[in-house]
Write a protein that holds these residues in place. Sequence first.
Motif, PDB file in Angstrom:
ATOM      1  N   GLN A   9       0.851  -1.181   0.000  1.00 18.78           N
ATOM      2  CA  GLN A   9       0.000   0.000   0.000  1.00 18.78           C
ATOM      3  C   GLN A   9       0.887   1.231   0.000  1.00 18.78           C
ATOM      4  O   GLN A   9       1.829   1.350   0.782  1.00 18.78           O
ATOM      5  CB  GLN A   9      -0.929   0.029   1.219  1.00 18.78           C
ATOM      6  N   PHE A  10       0.587   2.147  -0.906  1.00 15.79           N
ATOM      7  CA  PHE A  10       1.299   3.410  -1.001  1.00 15.79           C
ATOM      8  C   PHE A  10       0.249   4.509  -0.936  1.00 15.79           C
ATOM      9  O   PHE A  10      -0.585   4.633  -1.835  1.00 15.79           O
ATOM     10  CB  PHE A  10       2.097   3.475  -2.307  1.00 15.79           C
ATOM     11  N   GLY A  11       0.249   5.276   0.145  1.00 14.90           N
ATOM     12  CA  GLY A  11      -0.829   6.227   0.345  1.00 14.90           C
ATOM     13  C   GLY A  11      -2.137   5.495   0.554  1.00 14.90           C
ATOM     14  O   GLY A  11      -2.213   4.546   1.333  1.00 14.90           O
ATOM     15  N   SER A  12      -3.168   5.881  -0.181  1.00 12.84           N
ATOM     16  CA  SER A  12      -4.488   5.280   0.001  1.00 12.84           C
ATOM     17  C   SER A  12      -4.717   4.042  -0.851  1.00 12.84           C
ATOM     18  O   SER A  12      -5.683   3.304  -0.636  1.00 12.84           O
ATOM     19  CB  SER A  12      -5.576   6.314  -0.346  1.00 12.84           C
ATOM     20  N   GLU A  13      -3.834   3.796  -1.843  1.00  9.07           N
ATOM     21  CA  GLU A  13      -4.117   2.769  -2.838  1.00  9.07           C
ATOM     22  C   GLU A  13      -3.244   1.524  -2.696  1.00  9.07           C
ATOM     23  O   GLU A  13      -2.088   1.593  -2.273  1.00  9.07           O
ATOM     24  CB  GLU A  13      -3.929   3.348  -4.249  1.00  9.07           C
ATOM     25  N   LEU A  14      -3.843   0.382  -3.099  1.00 10.27           N
ATOM     26  CA  LEU A  14      -3.122  -0.890  -3.120  1.00 10.27           C
ATOM     27  C   LEU A  14      -2.434  -1.059  -4.468  1.00 10.27           C
ATOM     28  O   LEU A  14      -2.974  -0.663  -5.507  1.00 10.27           O
ATOM     29  CB  LEU A  14      -4.085  -2.044  -2.864  1.00 10.27           C
ATOM     30  N   ASN A  15      -1.267  -1.665  -4.428  1.00  5.74           N
ATOM     31  CA  ASN A  15      -0.446  -1.822  -5.622  1.00  5.74           C
ATOM     32  C   ASN A  15       0.229  -3.185  -5.606  1.00  5.74           C
ATOM     33  O   ASN A  15       0.293  -3.853  -4.572  1.00  5.74           O
ATOM     34  CB  ASN A  15       0.636  -0.736  -5.674  1.00  5.74           C
ATOM     35  N   VAL A  16       0.735  -3.579  -6.752  1.00  2.21           N
ATOM     36  CA  VAL A  16       1.485  -4.831  -6.837  1.00  2.21           C
ATOM     37  C   VAL A  16       2.673  -4.619  -7.766  1.00  2.21           C
ATOM     38  O   VAL A  16       2.565  -3.917  -8.778  1.00  2.21           O
ATOM     39  CB  VAL A  16       0.594  -5.994  -7.342  1.00  2.21           C
ATOM     40  N   ILE A  17       3.797  -5.209  -7.398  1.00  2.00           N
ATOM     41  CA  ILE A  17       4.962  -5.207  -8.272  1.00  2.00           C
ATOM     42  C   ILE A  17       5.335  -6.651  -8.566  1.00  2.00           C
ATOM     43  O   ILE A  17       5.408  -7.483  -7.654  1.00  2.00           O
ATOM     44  CB  ILE A  17       6.146  -4.432  -7.642  1.00  2.00           C
ATOM     45  N   HIS A  18       5.498  -6.971  -9.836  1.00  2.00           N
ATOM     46  CA  HIS A  18       5.843  -8.313 -10.288  1.00  2.00           C
ATOM     47  C   HIS A  18       7.336  -8.355 -10.589  1.00  2.00           C
ATOM     48  O   HIS A  18       7.836  -7.524 -11.358  1.00  2.00           O
ATOM     49  CB  HIS A  18       5.042  -8.695 -11.531  1.00  2.00           C
ATOM     50  N   LEU A  19       8.024  -9.310 -10.008  1.00  2.00           N
ATOM     51  CA  LEU A  19       9.479  -9.387 -10.111  1.00  2.00           C
ATOM     52  C   LEU A  19       9.888 -10.559 -10.989  1.00  2.00           C
ATOM     53  O   LEU A  19       9.530 -11.705 -10.706  1.00  2.00           O
ATOM     54  CB  LEU A  19      10.089  -9.542  -8.714  1.00  2.00           C
ATOM     55  N   PRO A  20      10.630 -10.310 -12.059  1.00  2.00           N
ATOM     56  CA  PRO A  20      11.045 -11.397 -12.957  1.00  2.00           C
ATOM     57  C   PRO A  20      12.173 -12.227 -12.348  1.00  2.00           C
ATOM     58  O   PRO A  20      12.898 -11.764 -11.461  1.00  2.00           O
ATOM     59  CB  PRO A  20      11.533 -10.638 -14.190  1.00  2.00           C
TER      60      PRO A  20
END
Length: 244
Positions: A9-20
């Motif tokens: 979570q960054f600020g108010s929003e949920l996020n995802v990072i995909h790692l190769p």
Amino acid sequence: MGITERFFQFGSELNVIHLPYRPNGFCIFILGDRTHFVSRDSSFWLEHEGRKQLLHVLLDRGYTIFNSNLYGRHWGSEKAVLYARQLMHYVLKQETLNPKIHLLAEGMGALIADQLLQSSAEHIRSAAMLDPCLDLQAHFESEKENKFFYKQFLRETAQSFGVSEKEASSLSYQTITGCRTRVPVHIWQRTTGAPYPYTLHANAYKEAREKTGSKTDITYHLLENPARMYRAICRFFRSHEKDL
């Protein structure tokens, strides 16, 4: 192979990072359409079979990929653009990546992509768009023809732009300006069944950009061979990685 994605979570929003598994040093920022979402442990691009395949193709090529819930159906609102810009800087600080990123925008995500191309072109390497919505004013006018969809659109834009539904009905929405930028754009456009008519969006955008000397290409397709399109998107990104 270890962790392949990290939700945060960054600020108010949920996020995802995909790692190769084998990073190539470049990253892609996905900007989704109306049905996109990121939750605490999943996302539209992980649950939709076709988008999941494209995600894996890009990961196999070594791309680090990040995606955000981005206020849901944001319709290119100012707060969504600001958040996208802040998220770009945050990810680049957290990960060891080339400072210029690729954009991969679908549908209304192209409204954000276009504004980033205008305001933050120095941080963007290239932009790929899938069936983009690029003229929100034109989309607004077309939605008026169907009472149900028009009311839904007004509810969504009122919430996103922080106005009443009455005010949303008289707003001047984002349209195509043809702002000059050296960032290359390639659009993959379905010729049938696309939610945003290419005559009003993709074609008009290409014409406006070409008047300013900005490079824009369109590939029309029927989605008969999505794997071919996925490979073409990879080639497009790779072709704009020679200049670091």
